[in-house]
Motif scaffolding. Structure first.
Motif, PDB file in Angstrom:
ATOM      1  N   SER A 131       7.459   0.890   6.590  1.00 33.94           N
ATOM      2  CA  SER A 131       6.926  -0.402   6.689  1.00 33.94           C
ATOM      3  C   SER A 131       8.176  -0.580   7.491  1.00 33.94           C
ATOM      4  N   GLN A 153      10.113   8.623   0.826  1.00 31.94           N
ATOM      5  CA  GLN A 153       8.935   6.898   0.435  1.00 31.94           C
ATOM      6  C   GLN A 153       8.368   7.161   1.411  1.00 31.94           C
ATOM      7  N   ARG A 154       7.509   6.671   1.779  1.00 36.83           N
ATOM      8  CA  ARG A 154       6.871   6.042   2.239  1.00 36.83           C
ATOM      9  C   ARG A 154       7.069   4.710   2.454  1.00 36.83           C
ATOM     10  N   VAL A 155       7.560   3.582   1.225  1.00 34.92           N
ATOM     11  CA  VAL A 155       7.700   2.186   1.888  1.00 34.92           C
ATOM     12  C   VAL A 155       9.860   2.366   2.558  1.00 34.92           C
ATOM     13  N   SER A 210      -5.011  -1.566   6.887  1.00 35.13           N
ATOM     14  CA  SER A 210      -4.199  -1.715   5.857  1.00 35.13           C
ATOM     15  C   SER A 210      -4.555   0.328   5.324  1.00 35.13           C
ATOM     16  N   VAL A 211      -5.412   0.559   4.728  1.00 28.79           N
ATOM     17  CA  VAL A 211      -5.549   1.498   4.424  1.00 28.79           C
ATOM     18  C   VAL A 211      -5.060   3.116   5.433  1.00 28.79           C
ATOM     19  N   ALA A 233      -7.076  -0.307  13.166  1.00 27.02           N
ATOM     20  CA  ALA A 233      -6.952  -0.235  11.671  1.00 27.02           C
ATOM     21  C   ALA A 233      -6.331  -1.273  10.698  1.00 27.02           C
ATOM     22  N   ARG A 242      -3.639   2.408   8.516  1.00 26.28           N
ATOM     23  CA  ARG A 242      -2.198   2.578   9.095  1.00 26.28           C
ATOM     24  C   ARG A 242      -1.364   3.062   7.714  1.00 26.28           C
ATOM     25  N   ALA A 243      -1.706   3.581   6.592  1.00 32.13           N
ATOM     26  CA  ALA A 243      -1.307   4.114   5.648  1.00 32.13           C
ATOM     27  C   ALA A 243      -1.717   5.663   5.986  1.00 32.13           C
ATOM     28  N   GLU A 244      -2.715   5.634   6.674  1.00 35.07           N
ATOM     29  CA  GLU A 244      -3.204   7.330   6.396  1.00 35.07           C
ATOM     30  C   GLU A 244      -2.595   8.066   7.741  1.00 35.07           C
ATOM     31  N   ASP A 293       3.010   6.185  -3.020  1.00 33.33           N
ATOM     32  CA  ASP A 293       4.243   6.508  -3.460  1.00 33.33           C
ATOM     33  C   ASP A 293       4.634   6.860  -4.934  1.00 33.33           C
ATOM     34  N   GLU A 331       3.688  14.029   6.970  1.00 34.56           N
ATOM     35  CA  GLU A 331       3.105  15.796   6.413  1.00 34.56           C
ATOM     36  C   GLU A 331       3.559  16.281   7.063  1.00 34.56           C
ATOM     37  N   LEU A 388       0.689  -1.281  -0.153  1.00 33.86           N
ATOM     38  CA  LEU A 388       0.168  -0.599   0.480  1.00 33.86           C
ATOM     39  C   LEU A 388       1.033   1.328   0.196  1.00 33.86           C
ATOM     40  N   VAL A 415       0.280   7.359   9.072  1.00 35.46           N
ATOM     41  CA  VAL A 415       1.318   6.848   9.012  1.00 35.46           C
ATOM     42  C   VAL A 415       1.951   8.868   7.973  1.00 35.46           C
ATOM     43  N   MET A 416       1.355   8.517   6.871  1.00 35.07           N
ATOM     44  CA  MET A 416       1.049   9.665   5.761  1.00 35.07           C
ATOM     45  C   MET A 416       0.861  10.999   7.044  1.00 35.07           C
ATOM     46  N   LEU A 417      -0.017  11.173   7.694  1.00 27.85           N
ATOM     47  CA  LEU A 417      -0.121  12.737   8.445  1.00 27.85           C
ATOM     48  C   LEU A 417       0.523  12.695   9.119  1.00 27.85           C
TER      49      LEU A 417
END
Lengths: 419, 85
Positions: B66, B61-63, B42-43, B40, B45-47, A222, B54, A217, B49-51
């Motif tokens: 992980s 890179q988000r990866v 997976s969507v 949570a 969890r990604a959110e 990315d 930001e 995901l 992390v992203m918040l």
């Protein structure tokens, strides 16, 4: 400048499907966690179906509609898949044979996880653009069948790999690419591509898949961002909200697309949450319609989303569609094209929705019987004969006519017949 | 200073968890908590992390984030990345 794109398009979503919420309750998974993921049905391949039958059944109506002279101008046939049935022999050879195409045609198979369809599509577009053979057409067939059994052992696989079973489907798309793009005219040169090595999901053995849901995901998000930024560098005055009336995403499951769209909107337009929600409903949800009926069909999912958009959205006038494709491993691309009211009318004549409605609804018992692999063909099978008792009875009795099914394997050679 | 910065990032992540998972709002989040156990998917969890990325103006890179197993490890990773480690 020469126009290029999709002249004709069709989808094959299998002969049978399973209701996903039924599966989730049967597996005793937490249904609350699945509600927001927007999954509905998953197509399930029967023992008499394989990637060849799926691909041929998607392409047959397109080829049948062509006058003989035009059919003979199909000079490139690309099968796009991660469900290959042989390391050397290409699926395209069988597809070519059962479609009765001209022998003056290039046959090949492309692999790059769920990006394979876009890889084949772009290659076909460039074949037409090159004008090396003026007037020639290309047939791109994406075809995949899921193998969601988790590879045992190892601890890197997260428990959310349990998402794989409900979300993975089976399906094929077929697209005739030519210089008369009635369905979808490509914006030539408007491509942002982005790829790098990452071990997110894979098919490391012949009969199973493995993956890390979180990593996959993150990589998808990315790439969603990086491909658009690259697209923006190459195309003047592009705005994520205003340049595309619709967006078609590679759709592993709807919730993932919703998350990606929300991220992109927040990053590129600073929109408020309510506005993003409304934008999702308007620009993205038409593309989810068919994807929710099949589950992830891998190489073809992005084109299933494109077909859903063209079939179900409003096209009073020509509309530009932004397309995001992602394949694990990974490679990705953001590109675009234009669809018209005429294109919508032509695509609707394929009756994709009705074909999805006509599929057999599997009971959990039927599904589980299929899962045990009884009667199914394993990779590397040398000799095999279809035992029709392993095909759910209703499918046999009421199954549509004129479809290709796998009947026998003799010394590794697959033999099919028209039902 | 370092411990304080770490605590700030923890508080930030906690707020992001509350925003994405309204059901756990107000509940004390411990470093050993796993986002999955908090509800949570997976969507989500990604959110979360992203918040955090930001808010910290982290351009990575988000990866790269992980593979963390719980909230504490996520905070450690964000701390390390935001200090160029």
């Amino acid at each position: 400048m020469l126009s290029v794109g999709i002249e004709a398009m069709n989808v094959f979503g299998g002969s049978a499907f399973l209701d996903v919420m039924q599966l989730i309750s049967h597996r005793r998974l937490d249904s609350a966690r699945f509600e927001n993921l927007l999954m509905r049905q998953k197509a399930v391949a029967l023992p008499c179906e394989d990637p060849v039958t799926f691909g041929v059944n998607a392409a047959k109506p397109i080829v049948d509609a062509l006058p003989e002279a035009e059919k003979d101008r199909i000079e490139l046939l690309i099968t796009c898949t991660e469900s290959g049935i042989d390391f050397g022999k290409s699926l395209s050879t069988y597809v070519h044979h059962y479609l009765g195409l001209s022998r003056n045609c290039r046959l090949l198979e492309i692999k790059n996880a769920c990006y394979s369809g876009t890889a084949g599509f772009q290659m076909a577009v460039n074949f037409v653009l090159s004008q090396a053979s003026p007037g020639a057409k290309a047939l791109v067939v994406t075809t995949d069948i899921s193998r969601f059994t988790v590879v045992e052992g190892g601890d890197a696989l997260t428990e959310d790999w349990s998402f794989a079973e409900p979300s993975s489907g089976a399906g094929a798309t077929a697209m005739l690419i030519s210089d008369t793009p009635h369905i979808f005219q490509v914006d030539v040169g408007a491509n942002g591509y982005y790829g790098h090595e990452v071990m997110d999901t894979c098919r490391p053995t012949a009969e199973s898949e493995a993956g890390d849901a979180d990593l996959s995901l993150m990589s998808y998000l990315d790439c969603c961002e990086q491909t658009f930024l690259e697209y923006q560098r190459r195309v003047a005055d592009v705005d994520y909200r205003d340049s595309f009336q619709y967006l078609a995403f590679h759709t592993p499951f709807g919730g993932m697309v919703k998350g990606a769209h929300r991220t992109m909107m927040r990053k590129t337009t600073k929109s408020r949450r309510e506005d993003i929600e409304a934008d999702f409903e308007r620009r993205v949800s038409p593309g989810l319609r068919y994807c929710q009926r099949t589950g992830n069909i891998m190489g073809g999912t992005v084109f299933l989303s494109l077909a859903g958009t063209i079939d179900n959205a409003r096209f009073d006038t020509a509309q530009r569609i932004g397309v995001f494709s992602y394949g694990s491993g990974c490679c990705s691309e953001f590109y675009s094209g234009v669809a018209t009211p005429d294109g919508q009318r032509r695509l609707r004549a394929m009756e994709i929705s009705r074909h999805l409605d006509d599929r057999h609804s599997l009971s959990i018992e039927e599904y589980e019987r299929l899962l045990t692999g009884k009667g199914a063909v394993a990779f590397g099978t040398r000799n095999w004969k279809l035992d029709e008792s392993h095909v759910p009875g209703q499918v046999q009795a009421s199954g549509p006519k004129g479809r290709l099914i796998l009947e026998r394997i003799h010394e590794f050679h697959r033999e099919y017949r028209w039902n | 200073m370092t411990a304080q910065r770490h605590a700030e990032i923890f508080a930030l992540v906690q707020n992001n968890i509350y925003e994405v998972l309204p059901d756990v709002e107000g509940r004390e989040i411990k470093p050993g908590d796993r986002l999955t156990d908090l509800g949570a998917n997976s969507v989500d969890r990604a959110e979360i992390v992203m918040l955090a990325m930001e808010a910290l103006s982290l351009h990575i890179q988000r990866v790269e984030l992980s593979g963390v197993k719980n909230v504490g490890e996520l905070v450690d990773a964000l701390y390390a990345k935001s200090h160029g480690q």
